[in-house]
Design an enzyme around this catalytic site. Structure first.
Site, mmCIF file in Angstrom:
data_model
loop_
_atom_site.group_PDB
_atom_site.id
_atom_site.type_symbol
_atom_site.label_atom_id
_atom_site.label_comp_id
_atom_site.label_asym_id
_atom_site.label_seq_id
_atom_site.Cartn_x
_atom_site.Cartn_y
_atom_site.Cartn_z
ATOM 1 N N HIS A 1 0.837 -1.198 0.000
ATOM 2 C CA HIS A 1 0.000 0.000 0.000
ATOM 3 C C HIS A 1 0.878 1.257 0.000
ATOM 4 O O HIS A 1 0.637 2.189 -0.758
ATOM 5 C CB HIS A 1 -0.910 0.011 1.232
ATOM 6 C CG HIS A 1 -2.161 -0.779 1.097
ATOM 7 N ND1 HIS A 1 -2.183 -2.147 1.029
ATOM 8 C CD2 HIS A 1 -3.455 -0.387 1.042
ATOM 9 C CE1 HIS A 1 -3.427 -2.566 0.938
ATOM 10 N NE2 HIS A 1 -4.227 -1.518 0.935
ATOM 11 N N HIS B 1 1.218 -3.750 9.365
ATOM 12 C CA HIS B 1 2.606 -3.593 8.924
ATOM 13 C C HIS B 1 3.488 -3.128 10.067
ATOM 14 O O HIS B 1 3.048 -2.376 10.940
ATOM 15 C CB HIS B 1 2.729 -2.564 7.794
ATOM 16 C CG HIS B 1 2.456 -3.111 6.449
ATOM 17 N ND1 HIS B 1 3.274 -4.030 5.831
ATOM 18 C CD2 HIS B 1 1.446 -2.878 5.582
ATOM 19 C CE1 HIS B 1 2.776 -4.335 4.650
ATOM 20 N NE2 HIS B 1 1.660 -3.659 4.477
#
Length: 171
Positions: free
Chosen positions: A107, A156
């Site tokens: 992303h 993440h």
């Protein structure tokens, strides 16, 4: 970097077992909104919309450059994820569905590739310096928000995001 990753990830969590992101529920929802701005579907739509604009403006070479830049970034991101194959954080529950490796953040990388490329391309189409600065600032803020949201949602490690930003900006 493990201790820094852990500390930053846990600093954004609260509750028993760090189960909840900081802030009220609406902040978590906004985090998901920002993370969606780095999703494949959103980025593809925005990139194709700008390519369509460029084609209508008779800027075929810039449109082709944009397609190559974004598609190339996606290939590089995929290869990096396959090569590193880093596990996702397991310290906190994930607040977003994930299905690929963690490093680098796809992303974050693709937001950097797409939004920074589009801003750079659109600054070449427009002459006004204020408009150019605006486009670059908006793109940079979007890229930062996408990356921060990935850590906030627990999907993440911070270093995944920094690597995604770095690789995306470099590409």
């Amino acid at each position: 970097t493990e201790s820094i990753d852990r500390a930053l990830l846990l600093a954004l969590r609260t509750g028993e077992g760090h189960a909840d992101p900081l802030g009220p529920g609406w902040v978590e929802e906004v985090g998901r909104d920002f993370t969606a701005l780095g999703g494949t579907g959103v980025l593809a739509f925005i990139a194709l919309a700008v390519v369509g604009y460029l084609l209508l403006a008779r800027r075929q070479r810039i449109a082709l450059f944009t397609v190559i830049a974004v598609a190339g970034g996606l290939v590089i991101s995929t290869l990096l994820k396959l090569g590193f194959d880093r596990a996702r954080p397991d310290l906190v529950p994930h607040e977003s569905i994930v299905y690929t490796a963690s490093f680098p953040s796809g992303h974050s990388m693709m937001a950097a590739v797409t939004y920074l490329t589009l801003a750079a391309v659109l600054t070449r189409v427009h002459r006004a310096r204020l408009l150019k600065a605006y486009l670059l600032i908006v793109a940079t803020v979007l890229v930062l928000l996408v990356g921060v949201s990935r850590v906030y949602l627990g999907v993440h490690w911070p270093t995944d995001v920094v690597a995604g930003w770095s690789a995306g900006a470099a590409w």
